[in-house]
Structure formats: C-alpha cells, structure tokens
Write an enzyme that holds these catalytic residues in place. Structure first.
Site, PDB file in Angstrom:
ATOM      1  N   ASP A 281       5.485  15.907  -2.732  1.00 46.83           N
ATOM      2  CA  ASP A 281       5.089  14.917  -1.736  1.00 46.83           C
ATOM      3  C   ASP A 281       5.834  15.259  -0.432  1.00 46.83           C
ATOM      4  O   ASP A 281       6.662  16.189  -0.388  1.00 46.83           O
ATOM      5  CB  ASP A 281       5.375  13.491  -2.221  1.00 46.83           C
ATOM      6  CG  ASP A 281       4.534  12.443  -1.467  1.00 46.83           C
ATOM      7  OD1 ASP A 281       3.999  12.766  -0.389  1.00 46.83           O
ATOM      8  OD2 ASP A 281       4.414  11.299  -1.946  1.00 46.83           O
TER       9      ASP A 281
HETATM   10  C1  BGC Z   1       2.694   9.843   0.608  1.00 48.83           C
HETATM   11  C2  BGC Z   1       1.549  10.646   0.054  1.00 48.83           C
HETATM   12  C3  BGC Z   1       0.725  11.196   1.182  1.00 48.83           C
HETATM   13  C4  BGC Z   1       1.626  12.072   2.033  1.00 48.83           C
HETATM   14  C5  BGC Z   1       0.900  12.799   3.151  1.00 48.83           C
HETATM   15  C6  BGC Z   1       3.480  10.617   1.646  1.00 48.83           C
HETATM   16  O1  BGC Z   1       4.399   9.826   2.306  1.00 48.83           O
HETATM   17  O2  BGC Z   1       3.530   9.424  -0.443  1.00 48.83           O
HETATM   18  O3  BGC Z   1       0.775   9.833  -0.803  1.00 48.83           O
HETATM   19  O4  BGC Z   1      -0.380  11.908   0.691  1.00 48.83           O
HETATM   20  O5  BGC Z   1       2.642  11.260   2.587  1.00 48.83           O
HETATM   21  O6  BGC Z   1       0.462  11.943   4.134  1.00 48.83           O
END
Ligand code: BGC
Length: 735
Positions: A281
């Site tokens: 993530d």
């Molecule tokens: C979130 C993800 C998301 C990613 C990209 C993160 O903070 O947990 O679910 O896809 O950011 O935007």
C-alpha cells in the site's frame, strides 16, 4: 471545465447508447498462452540489468510536469505509476517507456472505486442491494469510463471484512459477512475486467479488523478466523482472476503485513495459489520503520521483498535500496527475479505488450453518460434499506397530506463521500427537493426548510424556521447526512450516534407531534438508539451518487419499493462494537439474567440485525423442505422455501439461508449465511426459492488453516433477515 468532463462530454456525443452492450470480458488465458507468456518473461528477464529489474518494482505517485520522472521511465527506473488521470500525461509516459531500452509498458493505476465521472453509490450500498450482478454492472461502467483516459489498473475492489463500524473504510467494502462479501468481490473483479481495467484486491488481509476500530491499528486474528472470515473474499477475487493484490498497512498478530512472509508468500501466493503481483500500500514499505520492524529504509526494502511484496508503491525503498541489498548479499537475486517475473507476467496478461500472447489489450468503447447514469439509478434504487416503517408512513401518497422536507442535504447535489479520482468534476445531479417536487402532485404541498448551514449539518441555519415549517405539515421528511469528513480512509469514529446538531433538530421536530420519516445518508452503520424511537420511518440511503437523489424520490413516493437489506449490523451503541450476527456462542447464552452474556447497561442484541430491510409490502415464508435428512462429506442437499407477497403492493425480497453446526470440535457461529436470492413478487404471488448446499460449503478451518468438514447436526434458518425464524435441520454423516 476540467479535462475529464470535457473528454466525457465529447465521447458521450460521439457514441451511440448501445455501445455499452459490447463488453470486452477478459477470459481466463489458456494454458498454452500462459506458457508462452512465461517463455517471454524468461527471455525478457534474461536481458535485464539489476537496475532495470528494480525499476519494474518501483511504483511511485506521478508528479506532473515531471521531467525527472519521464527521464526515469526512459532509463527503465520506473515500472508503474499511480494517479495519472489525464490522457495526455499517460501518453507522455507511454512514449517515455517506448523510448526505454526494453520498451516495457507501464501500469497506470488509480482509485476508481465507486466513480470516475458518474458517481455510483458506495460499495457498502452495492452490498445492500444483495445483487452482485448490479455491482458487476457498476464496476464495468466505472472501468469503461476510467479506461478511456489510458489508466489500465484500478485499486479495487476493497474487500476487507469488517465488523466494526467505527472504522471509516467500511464504506468501501461489502460489510461483515464472508459469504456475501465473496459474491461481491468476484462480481466487482468481473465488472472491472469487462470494462477494461485490471484489478487490485485489497487490502490483504485483516485491515478491516483494527483493534478499537482505529485506522491503521493492528489486528489480532487466529488462523481459523483468518481463513473462515477474512480470506474468503480474497480467494473469490483470486478465482475471478484479479491480476494484483494490495497488502494491508497494519500488523496482523504483531507482524506488519508488508513484512509478513507467512501471509504474503505462504498463504496468498502459496495456499491461495495467487500468481499475479502483490503491491504494497502507499508508502507502506517505508513505514516498516515506523512499525519498528526495520531500522532504516534499506532494511525495510529487504524485509518487504523477502516477505513477497513485489511492487513498492510510493515507498522509494526498492528504488533506492534494493540493488545495494543484493550487492551486500542481504537479498537474493532470486527474490528480485521472482518479483519481476510476476510484474512482467501481469503486464503480458493484461495485453500491455504489443506481442502479448493473449492479444494486445483492447479498451472497450466509451459509453454514453446517459447509459451509465441509468445503471447508477438502478443500483441506488435497490441499495436503500428501510429499517422501520410504523403505520406505513412511507411511501408518501396524496393521503400523506402536506410534506415538510427538512435538511440542507435535500438541496445537495454532492456525493458527500470520499474517493473519486482527484480533480475530475462530477456530472449534474438532481437534488432531492426537486426530485420529490417533480413526483408529488400539484395538489399536494411540499414545504422546505434547510435547517442546517451545510449539507452535513455541522451547524444550524435556522432551527426555529424548520420547526415552524414542520408544524405546518402532516408528514416530516428529515434528511440527515453523516458528516462529510468522517467516511473513508483515516476516518475512524469513537461515537456512532447522530451529531449533536442533528439530534437537537430531531428532538425539536419530534415535539411538533407529526410523524417523521428520517432519511439518513451514511457511509457506515450508526448507533441510532434514541433517534429511531423518535421517527416513524427510517430509510438508510448510504451515499447514493449522481442518480441517488432521484432514486430516493422514487422510493419515497412509492414508484419503487425499497428492497435493500443490511450488509452490516446496526448496533444499539458503540459499546457493543464489534458486533455481528455470526458471533460464536458463549458459555451462557443471554436470557436477560445478569450472569448470562451481555451488558448491564444495554441489551446484547443489535438495533437492526444483519440482513434486515423492509419493503412497502410484506412477505411470508413457509413450507421449508430439505431434500434429505442426511448427507455424506461429499454430498449435497436442496433446501426449498415458499415466499409469498402477503401485501397489496409489488415488491422485492431477499430470501436468506443460514446454518449453524450444533456440535463440533470448535464453537461454530450461531448463524452463517450460506445462500441468498432476491426475487420480485406481485401482490399475492408465491415463489419457491431453492438453495443447493454442499457439505463442503459447511467446512471450517482448523488451527493450521486447513478446511475440515466435520460430521454432525446442522440447523437451517430461512427468512428475510438473520432473525429468520423458519427452522429445519439435517445431518452430515461420517466417522
Ligand atoms: C489506500 C489504498 C489506496 C492507495 C492509493 C492508500 O492510502 O490505503 O487503498 O489504493 O492509498 O491511493
């Protein structure tokens, strides 16, 4: 006008509405094609320098205009980019990739979750429809809109099971139940694929179970529970062909998932057989330092790659430290090769290379906005959940008399919810007041008072005027929206009650002595004790999206009957959380006696149980039949039940099947959803609903996470919610 809106306006005017019926389903690739892909990947890997390999694992956020990033792509130092939403920018990066030595195409990823241009209701609302095929249609449309700008991967579906509405991200998932969530997980993957996007099932695993509901907090999950409750939606996404999986930020049983070899390599890649790529993530590899499992970024990079994290999203750890780790012997070249192989495999599977063995990627033709809106309307209509309707207060009819519509949210054309790709304008949305006015006859009066200074009701505009307006009416329709800033990521709550401003307004209106129909826009289950007693009707509208207020007016006026059912329990108070219908039995089932399970200051039951939702008509369940009293471990039974519409209006009902194993080696949940079917019935009409239940559907997992089918007696419950009262039983026989 922003570019996105312009693009869609142009596209919409060029494309006939029928275009949306030509989906480009990505069929599973044949074995021969997969073998060809592996051969190509091997050949390509053989030509790559260590720097180019590391480049394929580097997945930064795009910053535009960015000469350094363009140069890095040309040098093969970036393999994927997130958040590029402008076709011209996509093109520049694609050209840069083509100018690189090996011409490896890029992944362009974005959070296209419930909207790109047209906003759909949120995923929790999709689950409330109990019709996975609607989520499939929604994601297909969202993907088609997104794919037009050149994006090829969505960070969705989010399929974290959560039993804790304090956690703000329950809005993105399908609620608390593994069976329901698995059906929606597979449907969402299929829909995105049809619409031309690859998917990222997220967040593997246990992100929805943070202790205290506190965002990013760790989860403690036993092996059996992990496999019984949290893994099934991921298994479903893997089976539906998700190309990528995103690891979760948090710790599970003390080890951050980003550094968790057991979960990523042994369970996901091994046990679940996932052979696509696993990404971290956002900045999660870097954050291993904050977790206290790595002393610095270099160690974080080494731990993540050894755990099986293939792509480093925005952590800059692989880019800056992987090569040095290889040179120092801390990371084996085989680990790098294994990660790069997965990345290249996915790029070939997606058809990004012109010579991709399964054929080059084809972006499905764009669809007209009107067609997307139609789908969004259908989803919204079926997602609303009528929790209460005393005295048939709803629907609004001419006999309802004068209506007082109260609340600034009734003027809102905003989606109030999180996530839509940044910077894109949303299309024109009808507000609830106009939508209602258009539907109630001229002879019937619709009065209005905004009451609040903003749609989410953070402050009053004019409370007294709202009360005066209510007094002049026969029915009050109060529209409240959960505070805009409290849904989604980073939005955990300690209090699930209506805000003090909302409560004060409701109390003042209740004193007006007129029936109140409360419409609640919310991203999560709320604790509505107190509020629910003050209203005659309570309709959960979630965040209904571009077509949502029109759909709401259709439902409020009875053009459409509500048919949603809760995908997540509504607690009586936050102190009951986590609470779900499939809890385990205790040593002392609750009887009301003090020394049985429960609380001294609250009932142990929820305010509204999982699966609950009313219609404007009523349904009767009868004639439960189980095809055999007994089956072997490889057997199956058919369960039949008659459902009859016993009211005077047409309506849809979700027939639900639950089981409970009475005696086993582990305590088994009091109920587990094992089947559901949504049917439409005319007044008086009766239909026999059939469910097939295999013994293998009743398996659970042991301490090693292995599935076991244990012989024993099972109860069956069938009905319109988890409070289903029709009961039967059968036996799984065997040693
Ligand atoms: C979130 C993800 C998301 C990613 C990209 C993160 O903070 O947990 O679910 O896809 O950011 O935007």
């Amino acid at each position: 006008m922003r570019f996105g809106l312009f693009l869609f306006t142009v596209i919409a005017s060029l494309v006939p509405p029928a275009a949306h019926s030509t989906p480009s389903t990505r069929p599973p690739l044949a074995r021969a094609i997969e073998a060809e892909i592996e051969a190509k990947v091997t050949a390509l890997l053989g030509q790559m320098t260590l720097e180019e390999k590391v480049g394929q694992l580097n997945f930064p956020s795009y910053a535009f205009p960015s000469e350094p990033q363009i140069e890095a792509v040309k040098k093969g130092r970036i393999g994927s980019l997130l958040n590029v939403a402008h076709p011209d920018h996509v093109r520049l990066f694609e050209e840069a990739a083509q100018a690189s030595r090996l011409k490896i195409p890029l992944l362009f990823a974005i959070d296209s979750i419930h909207s790109f241009h047209v906003a759909f209701p949120t995923p929790i609302a999709w689950a409330a429809t109990w019709r996975p095929e609607l989520a499939e249609r929604a994601t297909e449309a969202i993907a088609q809109e997104t794919a037009q700008v050149g994006v090829n991967l969505t960070f969705a579906p989010m399929i974290d099971i959560s039993r804790d509405p304090r956690w703000g991200r329950v809005i993105e998932g399908a609620g608390e139940d593994p069976y329901l969530a698995s059906a929606f997980s597979a449907a969402r993957v299929r829909g995105y694929h049809k619409g031309g996007l690859a998917t990222s099932a997220k967040h593997f695993v246990g992100y929805g179970a943070p202790e205290g509901g506190r965002e990013y907090n760790g989860a403690q999950i036993s092996m059996p529970e992990l496999f019984d409750r949290y893994i099934p939606p991921f298994q479903a996404a893997v089976e539906a062909g998700t190309e990528t999986v995103m690891a979760s930020f948090n710790t599970v049983n003390g080890v951050p998932v980003t550094a968790n070899r057991l979960l990523i390599t042994d369970v996901l890649k091994g046990r679940l057989g996932f052979d696509g790529l696993v990404m971290s993530d956002f900045a999660a590899i870097k954050e291993l330092v904050n977790h206290g499992v790595a002393g610095d970024l270099s160690e974080a990079a080494a731990k993540a790659i050894r755990a099986g994290i293939d792509l480093d999203m925005e952590g800059k750890a692989y880019d800056t430290h992987l090569a040095e780790n290889v040179h120092a012997g801390r990371v084996a070249m085989a680990d790098i090769d294994a990660a790069v192989r997965r990345v290249l495999r996915v790029k070939y599977r997606m058809g990004l290379f012109p010579d991709s063995p399964g054929g080059a990627r084809k972006v499905p033709p764009p669809i007209a906005e009107a067609a997307v809106r139609k789908t969004a309307r259908t989803v919204a209509r079926e997602s609303f959940v009528l929790l209460k309707n005393s005295g048939a207060t709803l629907p609004i009819t001419p006999q309802s008399g004068t209506i007082a519509l109260i609340g600034a949210a009734a003027l809102s054309t905003n989606d109030h919810s999180w996530y839509g790709p940044a910077g894109l304008e949303k299309p024109v949305t009808e507000n609830l007041r106009d939508a209602l006015q258009a539907r109630i006859g001229k002879s019937q009066k619709l009065l209005f008072a905004d009451a609040f200074a903003d749609p989410c009701g953070q402050a009053f505009a004019d409370k007294d005027k709202a009360v005066e307006t209510a007094k002049a009416a026969d029915l009050i329709v109060l529209v409240l929206a959960e505070d805009c800033a409290v849904s989604g990521e980073g939005a955990s709550r300690t209090d699930l009650r209506l805000s003090s401003v909302h409560t004060e307004m409701l109390d003042a209106l209740a004193k007006a002595g007129k029936p109140i129909a409360l419409v609640l826009e919310t991203g999560r289950p709320l604790a509505l004790t107190g509020a629910s007693e003050k209203v005659a009707s309570l309709l959960i509208a979630w965040h209904p999206g571009t077509e949502g207020r029109t759909a709401l007016a259709e439902v409020l006026t009875g053009e459409i009957a509500p048919s949603g059912k809760l995908p997540m329990t509504f607690p009586r108070s936050v102190g009951q959380v986590p609470i779900s219908y499939n809890d385990l039995p205790t040593s002392r089932p609750s009887t009301g006696d003090r020394f049985t399970t429960g609380y001294v200051d609250e009932k142990p039951t929820p305010l509204y149980p999982f699966g609950h939702g009313l219609s404007y008509t009523t349904f009767r369940y009868s004639g439960l039949k189980i095809s055999a009293p007994e089956m072997g471990r490889d057997g199956q039974v058919e369960i039949r039940v008659d459902v009859q519409n016993t009211g005077s209006r047409a309506g849809q009902e979700v027939a639900q099947l639950y089981t409970h194993q009475l005696v086993a080696s582990r305590s088994r949940p009091l109920q587990e959803l094992k089947g559901f079917k949504k049917i439409g019935l005319a007044p008086g009409e009766k239909e026999t609903v059939r469910f097939m239940l295999k013994a293998s559907d009743l398996a659970y997992h042991d301490d090693e996470g292995k599935p076991v089918i244990e012989p024993g007696r099972f109860k069956v419950f069938v009905g319109g919610s988890s409070a289903a009262e029709l009961e039967g039983a059968f036996q799984i026989s065997g040693p």
